[in-house]
Design an enzyme around this catalytic site. Structure first.
Site, PDB file in Angstrom:
ATOM      1  N   SER A 162       6.541   1.435   0.557  1.00 30.96           N
ATOM      2  CA  SER A 162       6.281   1.152  -0.866  1.00 30.96           C
ATOM      3  C   SER A 162       7.252   1.888  -1.789  1.00 30.96           C
ATOM      4  O   SER A 162       7.803   1.284  -2.722  1.00 30.96           O
ATOM      5  CB  SER A 162       4.833   1.474  -1.235  1.00 30.96           C
ATOM      6  OG  SER A 162       4.644   2.855  -1.295  1.00 30.96           O
ATOM      7  N   PRO A 218       0.832  -1.215   0.000  1.00 34.26           N
ATOM      8  CA  PRO A 218       0.000   0.000   0.000  1.00 34.26           C
ATOM      9  C   PRO A 218       0.865   1.262   0.000  1.00 34.26           C
ATOM     10  O   PRO A 218       1.907   1.306   0.661  1.00 34.26           O
ATOM     11  CB  PRO A 218      -0.811  -0.099   1.289  1.00 34.26           C
ATOM     12  CG  PRO A 218      -0.718  -1.515   1.720  1.00 34.26           C
ATOM     13  CD  PRO A 218       0.553  -2.079   1.154  1.00 34.26           C
ATOM     14  N   ALA A 277      10.716   0.289  -1.662  1.00 36.61           N
ATOM     15  CA  ALA A 277      10.779  -1.040  -2.287  1.00 36.61           C
ATOM     16  C   ALA A 277      10.775  -0.912  -3.807  1.00 36.61           C
ATOM     17  O   ALA A 277      11.496  -1.645  -4.506  1.00 36.61           O
ATOM     18  CB  ALA A 277       9.612  -1.900  -1.805  1.00 36.61           C
ATOM     19  N   ASP A 295      14.512   3.114   6.270  1.00 39.30           N
ATOM     20  CA  ASP A 295      13.648   2.410   5.308  1.00 39.30           C
ATOM     21  C   ASP A 295      14.469   1.762   4.192  1.00 39.30           C
ATOM     22  O   ASP A 295      14.318   0.567   3.912  1.00 39.30           O
ATOM     23  CB  ASP A 295      12.635   3.385   4.678  1.00 39.30           C
ATOM     24  CG  ASP A 295      11.475   3.706   5.602  1.00 39.30           C
ATOM     25  OD1 ASP A 295      11.573   3.402   6.804  1.00 39.30           O
ATOM     26  OD2 ASP A 295      10.480   4.276   5.128  1.00 39.30           O
TER      27      ASP A 295
HETATM   28  O1  PMV Z   1       8.281   5.889   5.800  1.00 36.47           O
HETATM   29  P1  PMV Z   1       7.649   5.643   7.104  1.00 36.47           P
HETATM   30  O2  PMV Z   1       6.260   6.159   7.205  1.00 36.47           O
HETATM   31  O3  PMV Z   1       7.825   4.242   7.563  1.00 36.47           O
HETATM   32  O4  PMV Z   1       8.451   6.523   8.193  1.00 36.47           O
HETATM   33  C1  PMV Z   1       9.803   6.326   8.405  1.00 36.47           C
HETATM   34  C2  PMV Z   1      10.160   6.496   9.809  1.00 36.47           C
HETATM   35  C3  PMV Z   1      10.452   7.895  10.288  1.00 36.47           C
HETATM   36  O5  PMV Z   1      11.254   7.710  11.449  1.00 36.47           O
HETATM   37  C4  PMV Z   1       9.173   8.619  10.683  1.00 36.47           C
HETATM   38  C5  PMV Z   1      11.206   8.740   9.277  1.00 36.47           C
HETATM   39  C6  PMV Z   1      12.635   8.296   9.022  1.00 36.47           C
HETATM   40  O6  PMV Z   1      13.193   8.746   8.025  1.00 36.47           O
HETATM   41  O7  PMV Z   1      13.199   7.526   9.801  1.00 36.47           O
END
Ligand code: PMV
Length: 312
Positions: free
Chosen positions: A106, A99, A109, A150
């Site tokens: 997303s 999603p 990835a 991420d």
């Molecule tokens: O992309 P998300 O919604 O999983 O957010 C990442 C996590 C945060 O700590 C909010 C931002 C980051 O860059 O670490």
């Protein structure tokens, strides 16, 4: 033809605080994936790339996209990195079951799947560290000031303990554990939540630094629990992390309803995951309780639920 993929992800502990130098833990979610397929075509000039991404209704030549479009950015970064010289015209077909804008990674990835498919097709597969670095550049478009967690977890496809600017630690879990994920159905761009926290941090730095410090300590304790096979202790730590995320203003009534439903139906802990203000929440469950908890979350309004097993 070359096909490559990359998984979704969730943040188990430490979102937001990780942007301010504290540790966080993220795990891949392999039940959802982004896939990129590269094929040689004949009806175009050398070096042209035709991009098809039906999920976002995109059907375009690379040169027609603006330079800051996330897809043109990741393709151009990959081509700059591998410097392939002339190459035949290509078709790049991208699909994803992850999603969008809901904290499951997303965009990241898709970036990693594209880097892998394109570099492999052009006979220059890139090492994981370079794949992650290229995706990080695109994260800046999505996030503004990303921590890098991420792109790291999606690239390595393993549970990681992450501190900004340091080598990620791959977490070896002694015992696998089960999580359920519930989607509020509210999309929530990461950049919005991250900049809201930034403004609030500037206004009340000491309150926010105290909260970030406490969140970082929870992430460190969770690391010990995972490595020592004490997964049962993760649920209460998730509840503590959620309380702090509420204090820093990134939860939402919809997240709260799903979190309460998960706890009331047997989860040992639950919290939002990712940037918050919508998107997804996660709950720690005994495998036998997973179905019951997912049903309760759907009855409470989750538009989608997912079960994932975390192991190394
Ligand atoms: O992309 P998300 O919604 O999983 O957010 C990442 C996590 C945060 O700590 C909010 C931002 C980051 O860059 O670490």
């Amino acid at each position: 033809m070359t096909i490559a993929s990359a998984p979704g992800k969730i943040i188990l502990f430490g979102e937001h605080a990780v942007v301010y130098g504290r540790p966080a833990i993220a795990v891949p979610v392999r039940e959802v994936i982004a896939t990129a397929e590269v094929t040689d075509i004949i009806q175009a000039a050398q070096g042209e790339i035709h991009i098809e991404a039906p999920d976002i209704k995109l059907d375009s030549w690379l040169h027609e996209l603006s330079a800051d479009h996330p897809l043109s950015r990741i393709i151009n970064l990959t081509l700059d990195e591998i410097d392939p010289g002339t190459f035949p015209p290509l078709r790049l077909h991208i699909t994803s079951t992850i999603p969008i804008s809901s904290g499951l990674g997303s965009g990241t990835a898709v970036s990693i799947a594209v880097v892998r498919a394109l570099s492999t097709h052009l006979d220059q597969p890139l090492p994981l560290q370079r794949q992650s670095a290229l995706a990080f550049e695109v994260e800046k478009i999505h996030h503004g000031t990303p921590s890098g967690i991420d792109n790291t977890v999606v690239t390595y496809d393993r549970p990681i303990y992450f501190v900004q600017g340091e080598e990620p630690e791959i977490l070896q879990s002694e015992t696998p554990f089960t999580l359920v994920i519930g989607d509020t159905g509210q999309t929530s761009p990461t950049a919005v939540a991250v900049s809201q926290v930034r403004v609030a941090w500037q206004e009340d730095t000491s309150k926010y630094e105290t909260a970030f410090e406490a969140i970082g300590q929870i992430a460190s304790q969770a690391r010990e629990c995972i490595m020592q096979g004490r997964a049962k202790e993760l649920g209460p730590l998730m509840n503590q992390n959620q309380a702090l995320l509420e204090d820093i203003g990134v939860s939402s009534p919809e997240l709260r309803v799903l979190i309460d439903a998960a706890r009331a139906s047997g989860a040992s802990g639950a919290k939002l995951s990712g940037a918050g203000l919508g998107g997804n929440m996660i709950a720690m469950v005994d495998p036998d309780d997973a179905d019951r908890v997912m049903i309760a979350m759907r009855e409470a309004g989750a538009v989608r639920t997912l079960r994932t097993e975390v192991s190394t």
